[in-house]
Design a protein around this motif. Structure first.
Motif, PDB file in Angstrom:
ATOM      1  N   LEU A 154     -64.707 -73.047   6.713  1.00 60.96           N
ATOM      2  CA  LEU A 154     -64.419 -74.334   7.340  1.00 60.96           C
ATOM      3  C   LEU A 154     -64.922 -74.405   8.778  1.00 60.96           C
ATOM      4  O   LEU A 154     -65.375 -75.456   9.235  1.00 60.96           O
ATOM      5  CB  LEU A 154     -62.912 -74.597   7.307  1.00 60.96           C
ATOM      6  CG  LEU A 154     -62.293 -74.851   5.933  1.00 60.96           C
ATOM      7  CD1 LEU A 154     -60.776 -74.719   5.992  1.00 60.96           C
ATOM      8  CD2 LEU A 154     -62.691 -76.227   5.410  1.00 60.96           C
ATOM      9  N   MET A 155     -64.814 -73.270   9.498  1.00 61.27           N
ATOM     10  CA  MET A 155     -65.181 -73.257  10.918  1.00 61.27           C
ATOM     11  C   MET A 155     -65.681 -71.867  11.293  1.00 61.27           C
ATOM     12  O   MET A 155     -64.903 -71.024  11.751  1.00 61.27           O
ATOM     13  CB  MET A 155     -63.975 -73.653  11.776  1.00 61.27           C
ATOM     14  CG  MET A 155     -64.325 -73.914  13.220  1.00 61.27           C
ATOM     15  SD  MET A 155     -62.885 -74.549  14.124  1.00 61.27           S
ATOM     16  CE  MET A 155     -63.631 -74.764  15.746  1.00 61.27           C
ATOM     17  N   PRO A 156     -66.958 -71.603  11.100  1.00 65.32           N
ATOM     18  CA  PRO A 156     -67.502 -70.259  11.320  1.00 65.32           C
ATOM     19  C   PRO A 156     -67.265 -69.699  12.720  1.00 65.32           C
ATOM     20  O   PRO A 156     -67.154 -68.480  12.892  1.00 65.32           O
ATOM     21  CB  PRO A 156     -69.001 -70.442  11.048  1.00 65.32           C
ATOM     22  CG  PRO A 156     -69.076 -71.630  10.147  1.00 65.32           C
ATOM     23  CD  PRO A 156     -67.972 -72.543  10.590  1.00 65.32           C
ATOM     24  N   GLY A 157     -67.160 -70.573  13.726  1.00 69.26           N
ATOM     25  CA  GLY A 157     -67.067 -70.092  15.097  1.00 69.26           C
ATOM     26  C   GLY A 157     -65.677 -69.724  15.563  1.00 69.26           C
ATOM     27  O   GLY A 157     -65.526 -69.157  16.652  1.00 69.26           O
ATOM     28  N   ILE A 158     -64.662 -70.020  14.789  1.00 67.70           N
ATOM     29  CA  ILE A 158     -63.293 -69.731  15.218  1.00 67.70           C
ATOM     30  C   ILE A 158     -63.006 -68.238  15.101  1.00 67.70           C
ATOM     31  O   ILE A 158     -63.504 -67.562  14.200  1.00 67.70           O
ATOM     32  CB  ILE A 158     -62.269 -70.536  14.377  1.00 67.70           C
ATOM     33  CG1 ILE A 158     -60.893 -70.587  15.089  1.00 67.70           C
ATOM     34  CG2 ILE A 158     -62.132 -69.969  12.981  1.00 67.70           C
ATOM     35  CD1 ILE A 158     -60.801 -71.596  16.173  1.00 67.70           C
TER      36      ILE A 158
END
Length: 259
Positions: A154-158
């Motif tokens: 959903l959010m690779p950078g988290i």
């Protein structure tokens, strides 16, 4: 010494765990830079802050968290079990905790789930974090590796972290495959060798949960970057810096006077 103090479920030795009261108390200590908390979903998909899957231990409710609506959960007493001083303290929603802590402390948000227990948990938690602009202020952790994979999809950078109470031989490979930059490990399993390996891999390590001064001092001696999670931040100064308990005693008296 610059080891970071993480308040486990807030200042949970002196206040009811995972409540706004516990988080406020933790933030009174200037050395508390992180707070660890647990998140589940209500029946109507509201992220709520509570550790156990069932309600009996820390509230006056019964049954499973996932079977109750947010309106039902928010009416429960999550404080009296700890002390009558906290009678009526509610289960907080995640958004309430984000609003309380934004700009003050970082949050280690544990996704309390297993398998398909909470469909949509990761999406709802991320939605709230993004809505508050706190992407850089949190790390999402879990025992459940599938939950961590869903977060990254959903959010690779988290930032994400694996929680474990064992030390598997393939730990480094596992963290890499999950895209984790954080490791939350039971403190008896942590030694200097592990810290060297994780530091080289660029993985931050948090030890849980050390409450005794001797255990905290041992952890501090392992590596200056080791984060130490404790139920008792009020003992941190004495354990780590050898300071007097007078300041903490005065702070405790102050809390009694203002209630």
């Amino acid at each position: 010494m610059h080891n970071l103090c993480v308040a486990h479920r807030g200042s949970s030795y002196s206040a009811p765990e995972n409540t706004l009261a516990a988080f406020r108390q933790a933030m009174e200590f200037p050395f508390v830079k992180w707070i660890e908390l647990d998140v589940q979903l209500s029946r109507d998909s509201v992220p709520v802050v509570i550790h156990d899957f069932s309600l009996e231990r820390t509230t006056n409710g019964t049954g499973l968290v996932r079977d109750k609506s947010w309106d039902e959960l928010r009416r429960l007493d999550a404080g009296s079990w700890k002390s009558l001083r906290y009678r009526g303290e509610p289960i907080p929603s995640l958004v309430e905790v984000l609003d309380l802590c934004k700009g003050k402390v970082h949050l280690n948000i544990e996704l309390k789930t297993t398998g398909d227990m909470y469909p949509g948990l990761e999406r709802e938690v991320l939605r709230l974090i993004i809505s508050r602009g706190m992407e850089q202020d949190v790390v999402l952790t879990s025992f459940d590796q599938q939950a961590l994979r869903r977060v990254k999809e959903l959010m690779p950078g988290i930032g994400t972290g694996l929680i474990t109470d064992i030390r598997p031989a393939d730990l480094s490979t596992r963290l890499s495959s999950l895209g984790c930059s954080f490791l939350s490990m039971a403190y008896p399993k942590i030694d200097a060798k592990l810290m060297t390996e994780m530091t080289k891999q660029g993985v931050a390590v948090m030890a849980w949960t050390a409450d005794q001064a001797g255990a905290i001092r041992r952890l501090v001696s392992l590596h200056p970057d080791l984060m130490i999670c404790t139920n008792r931040p009020e003992t941190w100064d004495q354990a780590v810096n050898g300071t007097s308990l007078l300041g903490n005693t005065l702070l405790t008296i102050k809390r009694w006077l203002i209630r």
